[in-house]
Write a protein that holds these residues in place. Structure first.
Motif, PDB file in Angstrom:
ATOM      1  N   GLU A   3      22.055  17.020  21.170  1.00 29.55           N
ATOM      2  CA  GLU A   3      22.222  15.872  20.292  1.00 29.55           C
ATOM      3  C   GLU A   3      23.699  15.532  20.357  1.00 29.55           C
ATOM      4  OE1 GLU A   3      22.262  15.119  15.523  1.00 29.55           O
ATOM      5  OE2 GLU A   3      21.472  16.995  16.303  1.00 29.55           O
ATOM      6  N   THR A   4      24.023  14.273  20.558  1.00 25.78           N
ATOM      7  CA  THR A   4      25.434  13.908  20.592  1.00 25.78           C
ATOM      8  C   THR A   4      25.835  13.329  19.247  1.00 25.78           C
ATOM      9  OG1 THR A   4      25.329  13.538  22.939  1.00 25.78           O
ATOM     10  CG2 THR A   4      27.198  12.566  21.807  1.00 25.78           C
ATOM     11  N   VAL A   5      26.783  13.993  18.608  1.00 27.54           N
ATOM     12  CA  VAL A   5      27.272  13.543  17.313  1.00 27.54           C
ATOM     13  C   VAL A   5      28.546  12.769  17.603  1.00 27.54           C
ATOM     14  CG1 VAL A   5      28.128  14.322  15.075  1.00 27.54           C
ATOM     15  CG2 VAL A   5      26.465  15.712  16.315  1.00 27.54           C
ATOM     16  N   SER A   6      28.676  11.565  17.059  1.00 24.01           N
ATOM     17  CA  SER A   6      29.912  10.854  17.403  1.00 24.01           C
ATOM     18  C   SER A   6      31.062  11.341  16.541  1.00 24.01           C
ATOM     19  CB  SER A   6      29.725   9.351  17.262  1.00 24.01           C
ATOM     20  OG  SER A   6      29.316   9.070  15.961  1.00 24.01           O
ATOM     21  N   GLY A   7      32.089  11.794  17.155  1.00 24.44           N
ATOM     22  CA  GLY A   7      33.273  12.241  16.434  1.00 24.44           C
ATOM     23  C   GLY A   7      34.107  11.022  16.063  1.00 24.44           C
ATOM     24  N   GLU A   8      35.148  11.219  15.281  1.00 23.00           N
ATOM     25  CA  GLU A   8      35.944  10.055  14.899  1.00 23.00           C
ATOM     26  C   GLU A   8      36.969   9.711  15.974  1.00 23.00           C
ATOM     27  OE1 GLU A   8      39.767  11.857  12.739  1.00 23.00           O
ATOM     28  OE2 GLU A   8      38.420  10.615  11.549  1.00 23.00           O
ATOM     29  N   ALA A  11      36.718  12.004  21.314  1.00 29.38           N
ATOM     30  CA  ALA A  11      36.004  13.202  21.741  1.00 29.38           C
ATOM     31  C   ALA A  11      34.498  12.998  21.641  1.00 29.38           C
ATOM     32  CB  ALA A  11      36.415  14.371  20.872  1.00 29.38           C
ATOM     33  N   GLU A  12      33.797  13.662  22.567  1.00 31.41           N
ATOM     34  CA  GLU A  12      32.342  13.666  22.515  1.00 31.41           C
ATOM     35  C   GLU A  12      31.920  15.028  21.963  1.00 31.41           C
ATOM     36  OE1 GLU A  12      28.703  12.915  25.674  1.00 31.41           O
ATOM     37  OE2 GLU A  12      30.769  12.948  26.377  1.00 31.41           O
ATOM     38  N   VAL A  13      30.965  15.026  21.044  1.00 31.59           N
ATOM     39  CA  VAL A  13      30.528  16.286  20.442  1.00 31.59           C
ATOM     40  C   VAL A  13      29.062  16.491  20.781  1.00 31.59           C
ATOM     41  CG1 VAL A  13      30.281  17.577  18.292  1.00 31.59           C
ATOM     42  CG2 VAL A  13      32.171  15.948  18.547  1.00 31.59           C
ATOM     43  N   LYS A  14      28.756  17.574  21.502  1.00 32.32           N
ATOM     44  CA  LYS A  14      27.367  17.825  21.896  1.00 32.32           C
ATOM     45  C   LYS A  14      26.875  19.079  21.191  1.00 32.32           C
ATOM     46  CE  LYS A  14      27.739  15.744  26.479  1.00 32.32           C
ATOM     47  NZ  LYS A  14      26.449  15.073  26.705  1.00 32.32           N
ATOM     48  N   VAL A  15      25.697  18.986  20.615  1.00 35.67           N
ATOM     49  CA  VAL A  15      25.137  20.115  19.873  1.00 35.67           C
ATOM     50  C   VAL A  15      23.855  20.587  20.563  1.00 35.67           C
ATOM     51  CG1 VAL A  15      24.254  20.884  17.644  1.00 35.67           C
ATOM     52  CG2 VAL A  15      26.088  19.169  17.724  1.00 35.67           C
ATOM     53  N   GLY A 243      42.803  12.790  29.310  1.00 33.19           N
ATOM     54  CA  GLY A 243      41.468  12.500  29.849  1.00 33.19           C
ATOM     55  C   GLY A 243      40.400  12.669  28.780  1.00 33.19           C
ATOM     56  N   GLU A 244      39.303  13.320  29.164  1.00 36.36           N
ATOM     57  CA  GLU A 244      38.121  13.425  28.295  1.00 36.36           C
ATOM     58  C   GLU A 244      38.065  14.773  27.589  1.00 36.36           C
ATOM     59  OE1 GLU A 244      35.775  10.848  28.502  1.00 36.36           O
ATOM     60  OE2 GLU A 244      37.218   9.854  29.830  1.00 36.36           O
ATOM     61  N   LEU A 245      37.628  14.726  26.324  1.00 33.30           N
ATOM     62  CA  LEU A 245      37.405  15.957  25.558  1.00 33.30           C
ATOM     63  C   LEU A 245      35.935  16.028  25.156  1.00 33.30           C
ATOM     64  CD1 LEU A 245      38.240  18.454  23.843  1.00 33.30           C
ATOM     65  CD2 LEU A 245      38.931  16.873  22.037  1.00 33.30           C
ATOM     66  N   VAL A 246      35.294  17.150  25.477  1.00 28.98           N
ATOM     67  CA  VAL A 246      33.902  17.343  25.062  1.00 28.98           C
ATOM     68  C   VAL A 246      33.800  18.653  24.276  1.00 28.98           C
ATOM     69  CG1 VAL A 246      31.490  17.495  25.784  1.00 28.98           C
ATOM     70  CG2 VAL A 246      33.101  16.197  27.185  1.00 28.98           C
ATOM     71  N   TRP A 247      33.226  18.583  23.084  1.00 28.24           N
ATOM     72  CA  TRP A 247      32.930  19.781  22.301  1.00 28.24           C
ATOM     73  C   TRP A 247      31.500  20.203  22.629  1.00 28.24           C
ATOM     74  CZ3 TRP A 247      35.685  21.512  17.572  1.00 28.24           C
ATOM     75  CH2 TRP A 247      36.882  20.819  17.337  1.00 28.24           C
ATOM     76  N   PHE A 248      31.318  21.434  23.061  1.00 30.14           N
ATOM     77  CA  PHE A 248      29.986  22.008  23.277  1.00 30.14           C
ATOM     78  C   PHE A 248      29.740  22.980  22.122  1.00 30.14           C
ATOM     79  CE2 PHE A 248      28.797  20.795  27.654  1.00 30.14           C
ATOM     80  CZ  PHE A 248      29.995  20.289  28.128  1.00 30.14           C
ATOM     81  N   LEU A 249      28.819  22.618  21.218  1.00 28.65           N
ATOM     82  CA  LEU A 249      28.539  23.457  20.057  1.00 28.65           C
ATOM     83  C   LEU A 249      27.094  23.931  20.104  1.00 28.65           C
ATOM     84  CD1 LEU A 249      29.979  21.094  17.271  1.00 28.65           C
ATOM     85  CD2 LEU A 249      31.199  22.956  18.423  1.00 28.65           C
ATOM     86  N   ASP A 250      26.847  25.181  19.705  1.00 25.11           N
ATOM     87  CA  ASP A 250      25.441  25.532  19.476  1.00 25.11           C
ATOM     88  C   ASP A 250      25.118  25.155  18.034  1.00 25.11           C
ATOM     89  OD1 ASP A 250      26.561  27.544  17.948  1.00 25.11           O
ATOM     90  OD2 ASP A 250      25.287  29.126  18.736  1.00 25.11           O
ATOM     91  N   LYS A 251      23.819  25.209  17.675  1.00 26.34           N
ATOM     92  CA  LYS A 251      23.472  24.641  16.365  1.00 26.34           C
ATOM     93  C   LYS A 251      24.063  25.457  15.217  1.00 26.34           C
ATOM     94  CE  LYS A 251      18.672  26.139  15.440  1.00 26.34           C
ATOM     95  NZ  LYS A 251      18.592  27.261  16.361  1.00 26.34           N
ATOM     96  N   ASP A 252      24.325  26.749  15.452  1.00 25.91           N
ATOM     97  CA  ASP A 252      24.954  27.544  14.382  1.00 25.91           C
ATOM     98  C   ASP A 252      26.394  27.092  14.145  1.00 25.91           C
ATOM     99  OD1 ASP A 252      22.644  28.956  14.131  1.00 25.91           O
ATOM    100  OD2 ASP A 252      23.277  30.613  15.433  1.00 25.91           O
ATOM    101  N   ALA A 253      27.122  26.868  15.218  1.00 25.59           N
ATOM    102  CA  ALA A 253      28.511  26.407  15.066  1.00 25.59           C
ATOM    103  C   ALA A 253      28.559  25.011  14.447  1.00 25.59           C
ATOM    104  CB  ALA A 253      29.220  26.407  16.420  1.00 25.59           C
ATOM    105  N   ALA A 254      27.488  24.233  14.675  1.00 21.73           N
ATOM    106  CA  ALA A 254      27.455  22.850  14.160  1.00 21.73           C
ATOM    107  C   ALA A 254      26.763  22.761  12.803  1.00 21.73           C
ATOM    108  CB  ALA A 254      26.714  21.957  15.159  1.00 21.73           C
ATOM    109  N   SER A 255      26.389  23.910  12.220  1.00 25.25           N
ATOM    110  CA  SER A 255      25.501  23.879  11.045  1.00 25.25           C
ATOM    111  C   SER A 255      26.125  23.226   9.821  1.00 25.25           C
ATOM    112  CB  SER A 255      25.014  25.284  10.712  1.00 25.25           C
ATOM    113  OG  SER A 255      26.138  26.122  10.483  1.00 25.25           O
ATOM    114  N   LYS A 256      27.441  23.107   9.767  1.00 24.76           N
ATOM    115  CA  LYS A 256      28.051  22.486   8.586  1.00 24.76           C
ATOM    116  C   LYS A 256      28.529  21.058   8.824  1.00 24.76           C
ATOM    117  CE  LYS A 256      28.874  26.711   6.186  1.00 24.76           C
ATOM    118  NZ  LYS A 256      29.784  27.687   5.616  1.00 24.76           N
TER     119      LYS A 256
END
Ligand code: 6PG
Length: 257
Positions: A3-8, A11-15, A243-256
């Motif tokens: 799931e891609t959460v849009s950061g402010e 950066a791209e945030v992928k969960v 350049g580009e920044l991508v956050w790769f999070l698992d659902k536990d790291a993204a839980s909050k």
């Protein structure tokens, strides 16, 4: 599925639903960049951290990537290193060797580890000299914008306090503006003696992936990606590459989030 959460920021945030899915995605991300830079530059400069990142890279050394990547074009560097012998259990080199480098046909001369016979200060200078030689020989790109080396990709972890590389919250090293590589003798995370790339180098990168797993990181992920910027920025919030920044999070790291 991610799931891609849009950061402010840009950066791209992928969960990802699991640590396993994150590892699969991180392998594909790295392999795709490898193909692109090998075509464009005929080399691929890759920086890794220590910590759990190396485990998150495990799918890269399995089929199909183990066979499809042109490992001979890779040059590997460390964003930070503990100043211990290379065969010491605390060594980031050893961690990467056991988990990754020993499994791929990369030329030994393309693995750029620190000189473990030197003090922290001398090892940092020596590593910076090594980078300067690689810029001269055109293996390492230089940023026209910043004048600092521009790595093709940095694959980084983040500590539960929001540190990246060996740049810790509240430590003066986070404000270093001139050096490429510096040293720390009072790291709050043991061992105390380390070398680290500085923010000007980190932020000159063409690509940065932050790979973060586990519930223990959820609070700091929330703080980093949230709206509240009232307090001092955490080191991870200072990661802002050209350049580009991508956050790769698992659902536990993204839980909050
Ligand atoms: O040498 C080190 O300590 C690492 O390079 C460090 O910067 C690491 O990436 C973070 O501390 C995250 O580590 P974990 O993912 O294991 O929490």
């Amino acid at each position: 599925m991610a799931e891609t959460v849009s950061g402010e920021s840009k950066a791209e945030v992928k969960v990802y639903d699991s640590d396993e899915e994150l590892a699969v995605a991180l392998a594909k991300y790295t392999a795709d960049l490898s193909e692109k830079f090998c075509k464009e530059r005929d080399v691929f400069t890759v920086v890794v951290s220590g910590g759990s990142l190396i485990k998150s890279l495990r799918k890269l050394v399995e089929p199909p990537y183990i066979d499809s990547i042109d490992w001979s074009k890779w040059h590997v560097f460390w964003v930070d290193e503990r100043v211990v012998p290379k065969d010491h259990p605390d060594s980031n080199y050893l961690l990467a060797y056991d988990g990754f480098l020993s499994k791929i046909p990369i030329p030994a001369g393309n693995v750029h580890a620190i000189n473990d016979a030197l003090s922290a200060e001398a090892a940092a200078d020596d590593y910076e000299t090594c980078l300067r030689h690689l810029v001269k020989s055109k293996i390492l790109d230089i940023s026209e914008e910043s004048g600092f080396p521009k790595f093709d990709v940095m694959l980084l972890g983040m500590g539960p306090d929001g540190h990246v590389a060996s740049l810790f919250p509240g430590h003066p090293l986070v404000h270093e503006k001139a050096k490429w590589v510096t040293f720390i003798k009072d790291s709050p995370k043991p061992p105390p003696n380390r070398i680290t790339f500085t923010f000007p180098v980190i932020n000159s990168s063409a690509n940065i992936a932050l790979a973060i797993v586990g519930a223990g990181k959820a609070d700091v992920v929330h703080k980093s990606l949230g709206d509240d910027k009232s307090s001092d920025l955490l080191p991870v919030q200072m990661v802002s590459p050209e350049g580009e920044l991508v956050w790769f999070l698992d659902k536990d790291a993204a839980s909050k989030l």
